[in-house]
Design a protein around this motif. Structure first.
Motif, PDB file in Angstrom:
ATOM      1  N   TYR A  93       0.839  -1.201   0.000  1.00 38.88           N
ATOM      2  CA  TYR A  93       0.000   0.000   0.000  1.00 38.88           C
ATOM      3  C   TYR A  93       0.868   1.243   0.000  1.00 38.88           C
ATOM      4  CZ  TYR A  93      -3.370  -3.470   1.622  1.00 38.88           C
ATOM      5  OH  TYR A  93      -4.155  -4.586   1.731  1.00 38.88           O
ATOM      6  N   ASP A  94       0.435   2.254  -0.764  1.00 38.57           N
ATOM      7  CA  ASP A  94       1.165   3.518  -0.723  1.00 38.57           C
ATOM      8  C   ASP A  94       0.560   4.441   0.337  1.00 38.57           C
ATOM      9  OD1 ASP A  94      -1.112   4.721  -1.783  1.00 38.57           O
ATOM     10  OD2 ASP A  94      -0.237   5.078  -3.764  1.00 38.57           O
ATOM     11  N   HIS A  95       1.094   5.661   0.443  1.00 42.69           N
ATOM     12  CA  HIS A  95       0.696   6.549   1.535  1.00 42.69           C
ATOM     13  C   HIS A  95      -0.733   7.063   1.386  1.00 42.69           C
ATOM     14  CE1 HIS A  95       1.926   9.409  -1.562  1.00 42.69           C
ATOM     15  NE2 HIS A  95       1.208  10.320  -0.934  1.00 42.69           N
ATOM     16  N   THR A  96      -1.339   6.872   0.225  1.00 41.23           N
ATOM     17  CA  THR A  96      -2.743   7.249   0.046  1.00 41.23           C
ATOM     18  C   THR A  96      -3.690   6.118   0.406  1.00 41.23           C
ATOM     19  OG1 THR A  96      -2.939   6.552  -2.270  1.00 41.23           O
ATOM     20  CG2 THR A  96      -2.030   8.767  -1.845  1.00 41.23           C
ATOM     21  N   GLY A  97      -3.140   4.949   0.780  1.00 44.17           N
ATOM     22  CA  GLY A  97      -3.952   3.777   1.090  1.00 44.17           C
ATOM     23  C   GLY A  97      -4.254   2.909  -0.110  1.00 44.17           C
ATOM     24  N   ARG A  98      -3.750   3.302  -1.267  1.00 47.05           N
ATOM     25  CA  ARG A  98      -4.008   2.559  -2.511  1.00 47.05           C
ATOM     26  C   ARG A  98      -3.177   1.277  -2.532  1.00 47.05           C
ATOM     27  NH1 ARG A  98      -1.656   3.130  -7.835  1.00 47.05           N
ATOM     28  NH2 ARG A  98      -0.218   4.609  -6.858  1.00 47.05           N
ATOM     29  N   CYS A  99      -3.802   0.173  -2.863  1.00 46.97           N
ATOM     30  CA  CYS A  99      -3.067  -1.086  -3.010  1.00 46.97           C
ATOM     31  C   CYS A  99      -2.326  -1.050  -4.347  1.00 46.97           C
ATOM     32  CB  CYS A  99      -4.021  -2.275  -2.964  1.00 46.97           C
ATOM     33  SG  CYS A  99      -3.175  -3.874  -3.003  1.00 46.97           S
ATOM     34  N   ILE A 100      -0.999  -1.158  -4.296  1.00 50.23           N
ATOM     35  CA  ILE A 100      -0.200  -1.023  -5.511  1.00 50.23           C
ATOM     36  C   ILE A 100       0.401  -2.348  -5.967  1.00 50.23           C
ATOM     37  CG2 ILE A 100       0.323   1.408  -5.128  1.00 50.23           C
ATOM     38  CD1 ILE A 100       3.004   0.614  -3.960  1.00 50.23           C
TER      39      ILE A 100
END
Length: 421
Positions: A93-100
């Motif tokens: 997960y990135d700092h926006t909460g998006r699963c990458i």
């Protein structure tokens, strides 16, 4: 105070009135150096369980503590170049909460866009003055307040954390309660040390004034006149949840309704003989509230005495059983302001002390009793004079008076900076 109002002032979870109000502010949750040493930290803030991290690119993130896959604990995760990876099955997960990244899903079906549908709640994090600050509220976010002491030079700063098992509001009420210094710290503190003799000088006059960033309390004790800086300048109950006494801040950060994270930021201006002084790293440490061997409350230091007093009121103080007096005018003022702010945000207005103007935030001034001791670089002799006048308080002592458990390496670095060793 009736029970319903007491609940309004003390409950901080999502969807509660005070929880909504406090989400309009930035809260200190960790030290910058802490994530340099350990890049992932579990955080409980305003009733929410979160994982704070610093990835290898230096980006900070604050996301839901549990992975969206099978709810593994991300506080045990792996920091990557960009994001935090779950240690259980590798979702990242990135700092926006998006699963990458979903390693198996990506390999089994490269065309799958499953990860694009996965997002954790995520909050803003900013670094300032050696602290990491979190914002859990509505957009647009205000500015992290750049308080005047954050701009001071030639000083040694240390950050201290403690977890106190009580509600944040009784802790913050202490910030507008000057008489407790006379009894809790001076008189009771002396008896704890086995000292007899007469009680300390009494408080004779108190005044409370609201200003843009909180409430100022002013006081005169026996033996003092109206020229004392404690009367002409005073001390600050800083909005919404801090105390500022000139050389340090104490934030009472609500972890949940029953637990408060005390965050202390302490500034020691080095004597003129030691300038120039540049601090390369701001140390951090945790002060215990109970003795590990006996389980008894630690009462040897000033803030530890405060912790015991707050918790002694109950996990959440029953304000319906109170009998307030004239010394409690600051506390009454505080309660009324918070209730007014709740009405204000319901009408779409910012609450008190939210800062959005960058020119104002370049350096936000505060009332500072004994300002010259922190800004001008006094000689040792001049500092001793101010200490005798009672203006510097714990800032004048050669042992750390505020909290128990200062690590030896921090103590040595502090004393070396001040030229005491």
């Amino acid at each position: 105070m009736d029970e319903a109002t007491n609940r309004i002032l003390t409950q901080v979870g999502a969807g509660t009135p005070m929880g909504g109000l406090l989400r309009h502010y930035w809260h200190p949750i960790a030290a910058v150096a802490e994530l340099e040493d350990h890049p992932v930290k579990p955080v409980r803030l305003l009733g929410e369980d979160l994982a704070l991290y610093r990835d290898r690119s230096g980006q900070y993130g604050l996301i839901d503590r549990h992975c969206a896959h099978r709810r593994a604990d991300l506080a045990s995760g792996i920091v990557e170049a960009h994001g935090l990876r779950c240690h259980y099955h590798g979702w990242c997960y990135d700092h926006t909460g998006r699963c990458i990244e979903q390693p198996y899903e990506d390999a089994a079906d490269p065309a799958s866009r499953y990860k694009e549908r996965i997002r954790l709640k995520a909050y803003k994090v900013e670094a300032l003055a050696g602290l990491l600050w979190a914002y859990l509220g509505p957009e647009p976010a205000p500015l992290v307040p750049n308080w005047e002491p954050f701009t001071w030079a030639n000083g040694f700063v240390q950050v201290v954390f403690s977890e106190v098992p009580c509600n944040w509001f009784q802790a913050q009420e202490n910030s507008a309660d000057p008489v407790h210094f006379e009894w809790l710290h001076d008189n009771w503190g002396a008896r704890l040390r086995g000292e007899g003799g007469p009680y300390s000088p009494r408080h004779l006059r108190l005044e409370f004034e609201e200003f843009d960033h909180g409430i100022v309390y002013k006081r005169i004790r026996e033996g003092q006149g109206e020229t004392t800086p404690l009367w002409t300048v005073g001390r600050v109950c800083l909005w919404p949840n801090a105390l500022f006494t000139g050389n340090h801040f104490e934030w009472r950060v609500p972890m949940d309704d029953a637990t408060t994270l005390s965050v202390g930021w302490f500034f020691s201006r080095v004597p003129a003989e030691r300038e120039p002084y540049v601090q390369k790293r701001i140390p951090y440490w945790t002060s215990p509230v109970r003795d590990a061997q006996t389980g008894r409350w630690i009462t040897t230091h000033l803030m530890n005495q405060d912790f015991l007093a707050w918790a002694g009121q109950g996990t959440i103080a029953d304000r319906g059983q109170e009998h307030l007096g004239r010394s409690d005018r600051g506390i009454i003022m505080m309660r009324r302001r918070f209730l007014a702010d709740l009405e204000g945000i319901a009408a779409g207005r910012d609450p008190k002390a939210v800062i959005r103007d960058r020119s104002v935030n370049a350096c936000v001034p505060l009332p500072v009793a004994g300002r010259e001791a922190f800004t001008r670089g006094l000689t040792r002799e001049e500092r001793q004079r101010l200490a005798r006048d009672g203006v510097l308080g714990g800032a004048a002592q050669r042992e750390f008076a505020w909290l128990a458990g200062q690590p030896e390496e921090v103590r040595k670095a502090w004393r070396d900076a001040m030229g005491w060793d």
